[in-house]
Enzyme design. Structure first.
Site, PDB file in Angstrom:
ATOM      1  N   THR A  95       1.007  -0.991   0.003  1.00  0.00           N
ATOM      2  CA  THR A  95      -0.112  -0.283   0.016  1.00  0.00           C
ATOM      3  C   THR A  95       0.766   1.253  -0.107  1.00  0.00           C
ATOM      4  O   THR A  95       1.731   1.341   1.055  1.00  0.00           O
ATOM      5  CB  THR A  95      -0.950   0.178   1.500  1.00  0.00           C
ATOM      6  OG1 THR A  95      -1.590  -1.098   1.321  1.00  0.00           O
ATOM      7  CG2 THR A  95      -1.807   1.085   1.269  1.00  0.00           C
ATOM      8  N   LYS A 170      -7.779   1.518  -2.696  1.00  0.00           N
ATOM      9  CA  LYS A 170      -7.437   1.102  -1.456  1.00  0.00           C
ATOM     10  C   LYS A 170      -7.410   2.107  -0.387  1.00  0.00           C
ATOM     11  O   LYS A 170      -8.006   1.959   0.793  1.00  0.00           O
ATOM     12  CB  LYS A 170      -6.171   0.534  -1.723  1.00  0.00           C
ATOM     13  CG  LYS A 170      -5.243   0.280  -0.324  1.00  0.00           C
ATOM     14  CD  LYS A 170      -5.710  -0.897   0.405  1.00  0.00           C
ATOM     15  CE  LYS A 170      -5.027  -1.017   1.681  1.00  0.00           C
ATOM     16  NZ  LYS A 170      -5.624  -2.354   2.697  1.00  0.00           N
ATOM     17  N   LYS A 245      -1.104   4.801   8.663  1.00  0.00           N
ATOM     18  CA  LYS A 245      -0.263   5.151   7.557  1.00  0.00           C
ATOM     19  C   LYS A 245      -1.363   5.366   6.472  1.00  0.00           C
ATOM     20  O   LYS A 245      -1.002   6.144   5.552  1.00  0.00           O
ATOM     21  CB  LYS A 245       0.424   3.719   7.271  1.00  0.00           C
ATOM     22  CG  LYS A 245       0.940   3.652   5.911  1.00  0.00           C
ATOM     23  CD  LYS A 245       1.639   2.426   5.559  1.00  0.00           C
ATOM     24  CE  LYS A 245       1.761   2.360   4.138  1.00  0.00           C
ATOM     25  NZ  LYS A 245       2.200   0.783   3.337  1.00  0.00           N
TER      26      LYS A 245
HETATM   27  P1  NAD Z   1       5.841  -5.958   7.103  1.00  0.00           P
HETATM   28  O1  NAD Z   1       6.436  -4.809   7.755  1.00  0.00           O
HETATM   29  O2  NAD Z   1       5.501  -7.168   8.095  1.00  0.00           O
HETATM   30  O3  NAD Z   1       6.681  -6.691   5.795  1.00  0.00           O
HETATM   31  C1  NAD Z   1       7.421  -5.813   5.089  1.00  0.00           C
HETATM   32  C2  NAD Z   1       8.489  -6.500   4.828  1.00  0.00           C
HETATM   33  O4  NAD Z   1       9.559  -5.839   3.808  1.00  0.00           O
HETATM   34  C3  NAD Z   1       9.487  -6.616   5.871  1.00  0.00           C
HETATM   35  O5  NAD Z   1       9.884  -8.175   6.155  1.00  0.00           O
HETATM   36  C4  NAD Z   1      10.766  -6.127   5.816  1.00  0.00           C
HETATM   37  O6  NAD Z   1      12.091  -6.602   6.241  1.00  0.00           O
HETATM   38  C5  NAD Z   1      10.908  -6.015   4.390  1.00  0.00           C
HETATM   39  N1  NAD Z   1      11.784  -5.146   3.629  1.00  0.00           N
HETATM   40  C6  NAD Z   1      11.697  -3.785   3.714  1.00  0.00           C
HETATM   41  N2  NAD Z   1      12.581  -3.162   2.982  1.00  0.00           N
HETATM   42  C7  NAD Z   1      12.990  -4.217   2.149  1.00  0.00           C
HETATM   43  C8  NAD Z   1      13.863  -4.196   1.011  1.00  0.00           C
HETATM   44  N3  NAD Z   1      14.554  -3.132   0.591  1.00  0.00           N
HETATM   45  N4  NAD Z   1      14.366  -5.428   0.559  1.00  0.00           N
HETATM   46  C9  NAD Z   1      13.767  -6.547   1.023  1.00  0.00           C
HETATM   47  N5  NAD Z   1      12.913  -6.424   1.874  1.00  0.00           N
HETATM   48  C10 NAD Z   1      12.498  -5.378   2.592  1.00  0.00           C
HETATM   49  O7  NAD Z   1       4.563  -5.537   6.406  1.00  0.00           O
HETATM   50  P2  NAD Z   1       3.100  -6.021   6.220  1.00  0.00           P
HETATM   51  O8  NAD Z   1       2.261  -6.063   7.206  1.00  0.00           O
HETATM   52  O9  NAD Z   1       3.613  -7.532   5.592  1.00  0.00           O
HETATM   53  O10 NAD Z   1       2.525  -5.024   4.994  1.00  0.00           O
HETATM   54  C11 NAD Z   1       3.156  -5.133   3.737  1.00  0.00           C
HETATM   55  C12 NAD Z   1       2.368  -4.191   2.820  1.00  0.00           C
HETATM   56  O11 NAD Z   1       0.958  -4.534   2.732  1.00  0.00           O
HETATM   57  C13 NAD Z   1       2.094  -2.738   3.418  1.00  0.00           C
HETATM   58  O12 NAD Z   1       2.439  -1.898   2.642  1.00  0.00           O
HETATM   59  C14 NAD Z   1       0.980  -2.405   4.223  1.00  0.00           C
HETATM   60  O13 NAD Z   1       0.262  -1.277   4.103  1.00  0.00           O
HETATM   61  C15 NAD Z   1       0.187  -3.500   3.284  1.00  0.00           C
HETATM   62  N6  NAD Z   1      -1.263  -4.192   4.035  1.00  0.00           N
HETATM   63  C16 NAD Z   1      -0.748  -4.598   5.143  1.00  0.00           C
HETATM   64  C17 NAD Z   1      -1.963  -5.369   5.888  1.00  0.00           C
HETATM   65  C18 NAD Z   1      -1.769  -5.837   7.186  1.00  0.00           C
HETATM   66  O14 NAD Z   1      -2.800  -6.347   7.564  1.00  0.00           O
HETATM   67  N7  NAD Z   1      -0.672  -6.356   7.522  1.00  0.00           N
HETATM   68  C19 NAD Z   1      -3.136  -5.230   5.082  1.00  0.00           C
HETATM   69  C20 NAD Z   1      -3.467  -4.779   3.926  1.00  0.00           C
HETATM   70  C21 NAD Z   1      -2.193  -4.294   3.200  1.00  0.00           C
END
Ligand code: NAD
Length: 306
Positions: A95, A170, A245
């Site tokens: 997102t 979204k 966010k």
């Molecule tokens: P998260 O922080 O658990 O996962 C993100 C991952 O990206 C982490 O493991 C981090 O180490 C990795 N990362 C960051 N920079 C990196 C790089 N340069 N190279 C490789 N890996 C890298 O976040 P999440 O909860 O999995 O959410 C991911 C996305 O999905 C976000 O944009 C969030 O807004 C969206 N989202 C989350 C949810 C939810 O409920 N968690 C629901 C819908 C959408």
């Protein structure tokens, strides 16, 4: 298909797990050791760089925290576009802000890649169940090329229009959720203080004009809706930090389009108060406690009235 995946966090891990279960070959990369360890356990071939993850890929997904991460991973010198085969479809499911999403479309297309923005809703539980809603922006023909892979992770797939429109959908949806949640919190506390039975009131409101998804699934008074986070002290669920966010992205979009989104601004202020209190990882329905504490009114009015 051969899938390259960057970002194996809360969402990326269960999403790749489902792809592996469905028989796709998934090569994954993440900077975090715990994230890669979990992914490896779930059948992902963990590699040490973006270049290795996208090598030979038919489709590449990024599932990263925010626009800056997606931009660096996709367009960086060692990134996706510099290393993936030109035949790969690149999909950002993070997102992120609409401007960065549109910029990524332009950069990817200029580099000869098919690109989609495809954020999801449904949270970690939807990711685990393979029932996420995908909101897709970009050419419909590109979506058709990868529909089969997305379907493994999706309950519903909506093509929302051109570049960035997936993010637009979204962000707008989550802004409405935030406002409905705040309305539900205010209604729930008011109903209780007026002497109404909470369960009765919640039931009648779901069949009346006060109905909303937040009212039905997140009612913030204990013992009314079984799955609501209030029943488990707001542990897990949809975090205050993530809703804040998404609201930040909505406020940004409101500003860039000249749209008055002052109700969303009011909820954002309340979420900031929760973050300041160290509650950012609690479920966002913890908003209700601001009303119960009686500290809400001043900061809330400031938010709503500007
Ligand atoms: P998260 O922080 O658990 O996962 C993100 C991952 O990206 C982490 O493991 C981090 O180490 C990795 N990362 C960051 N920079 C990196 C790089 N340069 N190279 C490789 N890996 C890298 O976040 P999440 O909860 O999995 O959410 C991911 C996305 O999905 C976000 O944009 C969030 O807004 C969206 N989202 C989350 C949810 C939810 O409920 N968690 C629901 C819908 C959408």
């Amino acid at each position: 298909m051969n899938v390259g995946w960057i970002g194996l966090g809360h969402m990326g891990d269960p999403m790749t797990t489902n792809l592996v279960k469905a028989g796709h070959q998934v090569k994954g990369f993440d900077l975090s050791e715990p994230a890669t360890a979990a992914a490896a356990e779930h059948g992902v071939t963990v590699v040490g760089s973006i270049a290795e993850a996208v090598d030979g890929a038919d489709v590449v997904f990024t599932m990263l925290p925010a626009g800056s991460h997606a931009k660096a991973v996709i367009t960086g010198d060692d990134g996706v576009l510099a290393n993936a085969p030109k035949t790969a479809v690149v999909i950002d499911s993070s997102t992120i802000d609409i401007d960065t999403a549109r910029e990524l479309h332009t950069t990817a297309e200029a580099a000869g890649f098919a690109f989609l923005d495809a954020p999801v809703s449904g949270g970690v539980s939807g990711a685990a169940a393979g029932t996420l809603t995908f909101m897709v922006g970009g050419e419909p023909e590109i979506l058709e090329r990868v529909r089969e892979v997305i379907e493994v992770m999706a309950g519903r797939i909506f093509h929302c229009g051109g570049p960035g429109n997936g993010q637009a959908a979204k962000i707008t949806n989550n802004m409405m959720l935030a406002i409905c949640l705040q309305a539900t919190c205010e209604g729930a506390v008011l109903a209780e203080r007026l002497g109404l039975d909470s369960a009765t009131f919640q039931q009648l409101a779901t069949v009346s004009s006060g109905d909303s998804w937040a009212l039905r699934t997140w009612y913030p008074i204990p013992g009314v809706v079984e799955t609501a986070a209030v029943n488990r002290d707001f542990a897990d669920g949809f975090s205050t930090a993530l809703l804040r966010k998404d609201l930040g992205l909505a406020l940004q979009a409101g500003e860039s389009t000249g749209t008055d989104v002052s109700f969303a601004a009011g909820v954002a202020k309340r979420l900031d108060t929760l973050v300041e209190r160290g509650l950012s990882e609690r479920d966002c329905s913890i908003l209700v406690t601001l009303l119960q504490d009686g500290v809400d009114s001043e900061s809330a009015r400031k938010g709503v009235d500007g």
